[in-house]
Design a protein around this motif. Sequence first.
Motif, PDB file in Angstrom:
ATOM      1  N   ARG A   1      44.850  29.616  35.818  1.00  0.00           N
ATOM      2  CA  ARG A   1      44.588  30.032  37.201  1.00  0.00           C
ATOM      3  C   ARG A   1      45.674  29.493  38.137  1.00  0.00           C
ATOM      4  O   ARG A   1      46.206  30.217  38.974  1.00  0.00           O
ATOM      5  N   ALA A   2      46.024  28.211  37.973  1.00  0.00           N
ATOM      6  CA  ALA A   2      47.075  27.604  38.801  1.00  0.00           C
ATOM      7  C   ALA A   2      48.420  28.294  38.549  1.00  0.00           C
ATOM      8  O   ALA A   2      49.173  28.566  39.489  1.00  0.00           O
ATOM      9  N   PHE A   3      48.705  28.591  37.275  1.00  0.00           N
ATOM     10  CA  PHE A   3      49.955  29.277  36.921  1.00  0.00           C
ATOM     11  C   PHE A   3      50.015  30.659  37.575  1.00  0.00           C
ATOM     12  O   PHE A   3      51.017  31.020  38.202  1.00  0.00           O
ATOM     13  N   LEU A   4      48.945  31.436  37.449  1.00  0.00           N
ATOM     14  CA  LEU A   4      48.923  32.788  38.022  1.00  0.00           C
ATOM     15  C   LEU A   4      48.938  32.774  39.543  1.00  0.00           C
ATOM     16  O   LEU A   4      49.482  33.694  40.170  1.00  0.00           O
ATOM     17  N   SER A   5      48.374  31.740  40.133  1.00  0.00           N
ATOM     18  CA  SER A   5      48.338  31.677  41.605  1.00  0.00           C
ATOM     19  C   SER A   5      49.742  31.525  42.196  1.00  0.00           C
ATOM     20  O   SER A   5      49.938  31.777  43.382  1.00  0.00           O
ATOM     21  N   GLN A   6      50.705  31.140  41.380  1.00  0.00           N
ATOM     22  CA  GLN A   6      52.094  31.079  41.846  1.00  0.00           C
ATOM     23  C   GLN A   6      52.702  32.471  41.973  1.00  0.00           C
ATOM     24  O   GLN A   6      53.708  32.651  42.656  1.00  0.00           O
ATOM     25  N   MET A   7      52.070  33.456  41.324  1.00  0.00           N
ATOM     26  CA  MET A   7      52.608  34.821  41.323  1.00  0.00           C
ATOM     27  C   MET A   7      51.774  35.805  42.124  1.00  0.00           C
ATOM     28  O   MET A   7      52.259  36.851  42.515  1.00  0.00           O
ATOM     29  N   MET A   8      50.484  35.464  42.319  1.00  0.00           N
ATOM     30  CA  MET A   8      49.589  36.400  43.012  1.00  0.00           C
ATOM     31  C   MET A   8      48.471  35.634  43.703  1.00  0.00           C
ATOM     32  O   MET A   8      48.234  34.470  43.416  1.00  0.00           O
ATOM     33  N   GLU A   9      47.803  36.303  44.600  1.00  0.00           N
ATOM     34  CA  GLU A   9      46.649  35.726  45.293  1.00  0.00           C
ATOM     35  C   GLU A   9      45.425  35.899  44.403  1.00  0.00           C
ATOM     36  O   GLU A   9      44.702  36.879  44.516  1.00  0.00           O
ATOM     37  N   VAL A  10      45.197  34.939  43.515  1.00  0.00           N
ATOM     38  CA  VAL A  10      44.108  35.086  42.551  1.00  0.00           C
ATOM     39  C   VAL A  10      42.731  35.105  43.220  1.00  0.00           C
ATOM     40  O   VAL A  10      41.806  35.717  42.705  1.00  0.00           O
ATOM     41  N   ASP A  11      42.608  34.460  44.371  1.00  0.00           N
ATOM     42  CA  ASP A  11      41.315  34.452  45.064  1.00  0.00           C
ATOM     43  C   ASP A  11      41.013  35.789  45.733  1.00  0.00           C
ATOM     44  O   ASP A  11      39.885  36.021  46.160  1.00  0.00           O
ATOM     45  N   MET A  12      42.001  36.655  45.832  1.00  0.00           N
ATOM     46  CA  MET A  12      41.811  37.959  46.472  1.00  0.00           C
ATOM     47  C   MET A  12      41.500  39.062  45.457  1.00  0.00           C
ATOM     48  O   MET A  12      41.271  40.195  45.830  1.00  0.00           O
ATOM     49  N   ILE A  13      41.493  38.733  44.177  1.00  0.00           N
ATOM     50  CA  ILE A  13      41.202  39.732  43.149  1.00  0.00           C
ATOM     51  C   ILE A  13      39.713  40.065  43.214  1.00  0.00           C
ATOM     52  O   ILE A  13      38.869  39.171  43.136  1.00  0.00           O
ATOM     53  N   PRO A  14      39.380  41.349  43.392  1.00  0.00           N
ATOM     54  CA  PRO A  14      37.962  41.727  43.506  1.00  0.00           C
ATOM     55  C   PRO A  14      37.205  41.496  42.194  1.00  0.00           C
ATOM     56  O   PRO A  14      37.779  41.591  41.111  1.00  0.00           O
ATOM     57  N   ASP A  15      35.938  41.182  42.324  1.00  0.00           N
ATOM     58  CA  ASP A  15      35.098  40.914  41.152  1.00  0.00           C
ATOM     59  C   ASP A  15      35.142  42.041  40.128  1.00  0.00           C
ATOM     60  O   ASP A  15      35.079  41.789  38.929  1.00  0.00           O
ATOM     61  N   ILE A  16      35.254  43.250  40.608  1.00  0.00           N
ATOM     62  CA  ILE A  16      35.257  44.399  39.700  1.00  0.00           C
ATOM     63  C   ILE A  16      36.456  44.368  38.755  1.00  0.00           C
ATOM     64  O   ILE A  16      36.412  44.922  37.667  1.00  0.00           O
ATOM     65  N   ALA A  17      37.519  43.672  39.140  1.00  0.00           N
ATOM     66  CA  ALA A  17      38.725  43.595  38.316  1.00  0.00           C
ATOM     67  C   ALA A  17      38.639  42.513  37.239  1.00  0.00           C
ATOM     68  O   ALA A  17      39.506  42.433  36.370  1.00  0.00           O
ATOM     69  N   TYR A  18      37.612  41.680  37.270  1.00  0.00           N
ATOM     70  CA  TYR A  18      37.515  40.571  36.314  1.00  0.00           C
ATOM     71  C   TYR A  18      37.385  41.043  34.868  1.00  0.00           C
ATOM     72  O   TYR A  18      37.736  40.327  33.947  1.00  0.00           O
ATOM     73  N   GLY A  19      36.886  42.233  34.653  1.00  0.00           N
ATOM     74  CA  GLY A  19      36.772  42.775  33.309  1.00  0.00           C
ATOM     75  C   GLY A  19      38.041  43.452  32.828  1.00  0.00           C
ATOM     76  O   GLY A  19      38.156  43.816  31.665  1.00  0.00           O
ATOM     77  N   LEU A  20      39.004  43.621  33.720  1.00  0.00           N
ATOM     78  CA  LEU A  20      40.273  44.262  33.368  1.00  0.00           C
ATOM     79  C   LEU A  20      41.267  43.232  32.844  1.00  0.00           C
ATOM     80  O   LEU A  20      41.189  42.048  33.167  1.00  0.00           O
TER      81      LEU A  20
END
Length: 171
Positions: free
Chosen positions: A124-143
């Motif tokens: 999560r920390a690694f990806l947060s350097q590239m994107m706003e992980v907290d802004m990813i909608p719940d519906i995308a969690y299965g993708l």
Amino acid sequence: MTEQSPGGRVMRISPKVNRGLGYVKAVYDSACGCYQCGWEILGDNKITVTVTVPFGGRAEVVLPLAPESVYEDKENPLFEDVENGICRVKAGEYEVAYEASQPLKRKYSIDSTMEELLNHLDIRAFLSQMMEVDMIPDIAYGLSLRDVAKTFAGEIKPEEAQMLDIALANF
């Protein structure tokens, strides 16, 4: 304790292995005496399990992620009485080491779901350097990460996908 044997004469020992912990040792002081169980992960995929059953006690031991072949070692007293993957043992100390029947370390890639990736704090920390992980909608969690990137930022270039896969495989 098993329902058929109250008071700690017969215990069910069924450890759950967790790669994040690496090892666990547990003790249960029953009316019959002190039962002990421990497991440790050695290397990438090897598990060592130890069990101690007190004098006058018995145990039903279920080994975590054990392949069928492990039970064929009749030299090991743990396997003297095995039925349906349950080792029935009397008082004593037992130990076995074996390769797990499935990988103990989860492999992450850009094809892992966002839920799998974001539930791992370091990823999560690694990806947060590239994107706003907290802004990813719940519906995308299965993708998958690949599908989320395609949906919100366009197709991932093959060299970027390879670099991400290498980075995620290190977690």
